[in-house]
Motif scaffolding. Sequence first.
Motif, mmCIF file in Angstrom:
data_model
loop_
_atom_site.group_PDB
_atom_site.id
_atom_site.type_symbol
_atom_site.label_atom_id
_atom_site.label_comp_id
_atom_site.label_asym_id
_atom_site.label_seq_id
_atom_site.Cartn_x
_atom_site.Cartn_y
_atom_site.Cartn_z
ATOM 1 N N SER A 421 0.840 -1.193 0.000
ATOM 2 C CA SER A 421 0.000 0.000 0.000
ATOM 3 C C SER A 421 0.875 1.241 0.000
ATOM 4 O O SER A 421 1.750 1.402 0.850
ATOM 5 C CB SER A 421 -0.927 0.017 1.229
ATOM 6 O OG SER A 421 -1.982 -0.894 1.061
ATOM 7 N N LEU A 422 0.626 2.109 -0.983
ATOM 8 C CA LEU A 422 1.331 3.379 -1.116
ATOM 9 C C LEU A 422 0.313 4.459 -1.449
ATOM 10 O O LEU A 422 -0.747 4.165 -2.011
ATOM 11 C CB LEU A 422 2.380 3.302 -2.230
ATOM 12 C CG LEU A 422 3.506 2.281 -2.061
ATOM 13 C CD1 LEU A 422 4.382 2.257 -3.311
ATOM 14 C CD2 LEU A 422 4.345 2.590 -0.825
ATOM 15 N N PRO A 423 0.606 5.717 -1.158
ATOM 16 C CA PRO A 423 -0.321 6.791 -1.535
ATOM 17 C C PRO A 423 -0.422 6.893 -3.051
ATOM 18 O O PRO A 423 0.587 7.062 -3.740
ATOM 19 C CB PRO A 423 0.323 8.046 -0.938
ATOM 20 C CG PRO A 423 1.288 7.548 0.084
ATOM 21 C CD PRO A 423 1.766 6.232 -0.412
ATOM 22 N N CYS A 424 -1.638 6.781 -3.569
ATOM 23 C CA CYS A 424 -1.870 6.851 -5.006
ATOM 24 C C CYS A 424 -3.054 7.759 -5.305
ATOM 25 O O CYS A 424 -4.061 7.731 -4.593
ATOM 26 C CB CYS A 424 -2.180 5.464 -5.584
ATOM 27 S SG CYS A 424 -0.816 4.286 -5.546
ATOM 28 N N LEU A 425 -2.927 8.544 -6.352
ATOM 29 C CA LEU A 425 -4.071 9.287 -6.863
ATOM 30 C C LEU A 425 -4.917 8.325 -7.677
ATOM 31 O O LEU A 425 -4.407 7.658 -8.578
ATOM 32 C CB LEU A 425 -3.612 10.446 -7.748
ATOM 33 C CG LEU A 425 -2.963 11.641 -7.039
ATOM 34 C CD1 LEU A 425 -2.413 12.609 -8.073
ATOM 35 C CD2 LEU A 425 -3.962 12.346 -6.149
ATOM 36 N N MET A 426 -6.219 8.263 -7.362
ATOM 37 C CA MET A 426 -7.120 7.367 -8.081
ATOM 38 C C MET A 426 -8.053 8.181 -8.963
ATOM 39 O O MET A 426 -8.719 9.110 -8.506
ATOM 40 C CB MET A 426 -7.938 6.527 -7.100
ATOM 41 C CG MET A 426 -7.128 5.526 -6.282
ATOM 42 S SD MET A 426 -6.240 4.298 -7.273
ATOM 43 C CE MET A 426 -7.591 3.574 -8.221
ATOM 44 N N GLY A 427 -8.077 7.828 -10.256
ATOM 45 C CA GLY A 427 -8.933 8.498 -11.216
ATOM 46 C C GLY A 427 -9.509 7.521 -12.207
ATOM 47 O O GLY A 427 -9.432 6.295 -12.020
#
Length: 463
Positions: A421-427
């Motif tokens: 788990s890593l910080p990701c922008l989800m679009g």
Amino acid sequence: MDLSSEKLQRILSKYKFHDVVIDELQKIYRIHPGIVPSAGTYTFSDHTQKDLVRLLGNIPVQYGGRSYNFPIELWLMDSFPFTPPICLLRPTSNMFIREGKHVDGGGRIHLPELHNWDYPKSSVVSLLAEMIVKFEEHPPLSSKSNVDNKDPHDLLAFVSNIQINNGGSSHQEQMNKKVSVIGGGHLAMASVMSVLSKCKVDKLVFIDVNDSSTKGGSTDLEIFRLPQVEVSRDLSASAGSRVVVVTANAWSGEQSYASVVQTNVDLYRGIIPNLARYSPKAVLIIASQPVDIMTHVAWRQSCLPPTQVIGAGCNLDSQRLSHILDINLNTHKPAWVIGELSDNKASCYDRRSSPEAPLTKTDAHRYTAFGMMKTRGQRSWSVGLSIADIADSVLTDKMKTHSVSTLAQGWGGIGAEVFLSLPCLMGSNGSTRLAGVSLGQEEDAKLRQSVASLCSLMGQLRI
């Protein structure tokens, strides 16, 4: 351009997207013939090594009416083009690095396109173009003989780090808000109800997998006939989905943990390839356990880009952590739980918004965030709400940051092919890994332990 060397050919053959890499190398050569590919061994910060394609050559930089050649070194990860290259400056003995916002003290190059890598919109050619522009604005090199005046004109040559998407989507794709949930039992039902409550969907398909030990939630949905919900037992009903949530588990009675996980891997073998074939542009959200391993397995079996295959991971923990910190500290700063969904997970701030990037265990306990997560547990309805939140970010192209399980190779010096788990922008096109996260020694050690244990377990599985 000569790619005939036996060692280079051997390394290129190990790249998952071999043809794309060859095509990219040819494009680079046409525009920058002085940048030459070769075989090399890259050493990551965890001291692991990997044989990779290395690009070495010069880029022309204009400054103050004069032209300079900046030799650069680029390493293409074996998951390229779905992860950005590692870009470096390596000064000679008579040179020093002018550390700034685009180059750190170790010579690592940091550019917006690297942080927002977006294949096929992003490429090495466009990266080099941005590199030239940024270096012309802020030259990163100077001669040691001019340390006192640090005149930017005295620049000499040197010698010689998920959104991966299709750039844009058609109007028809943007309008598509079909979601499919694969599995059964409490988590699948919680996901269905949460998605219906949280998201504006055109259609939701619930597929109860026959071989799943968690099956059984479909009958009530059939009885009560919820609007926009279709119940099926055929994976083909998922065709054309924008989001596919997989909650299926098929635990066995084996004693060995690896054997238990293998039953889920075997179940996935009959599910994931078909889901990818029916919905090749869908974002797969994996919630089966263990989530980091199963997300990795799903990516391998689907043959989809890594940004289209993510796991629910630590998103629930991260949302809880941020909520409690806001209540107790009124911080309103991005905070995430990252790493393996286990005791080795770590907490951190976005270093761009906080000078004290790591969130220490003392802080977490003081404000009871981790205590809250432990006492309330990972209940199905909570995970279902977390899944719906991720799905909503995809369906609405929200570009919200979530801590989701994603391909971590190349992030923070991780050399292994592993999902964390890593910080990701989800679009709408999936995930984009965020840079800008710093970890303390304890948090970094936890991540390294997780990498080792996950790699060990993956090595025991028949995928």
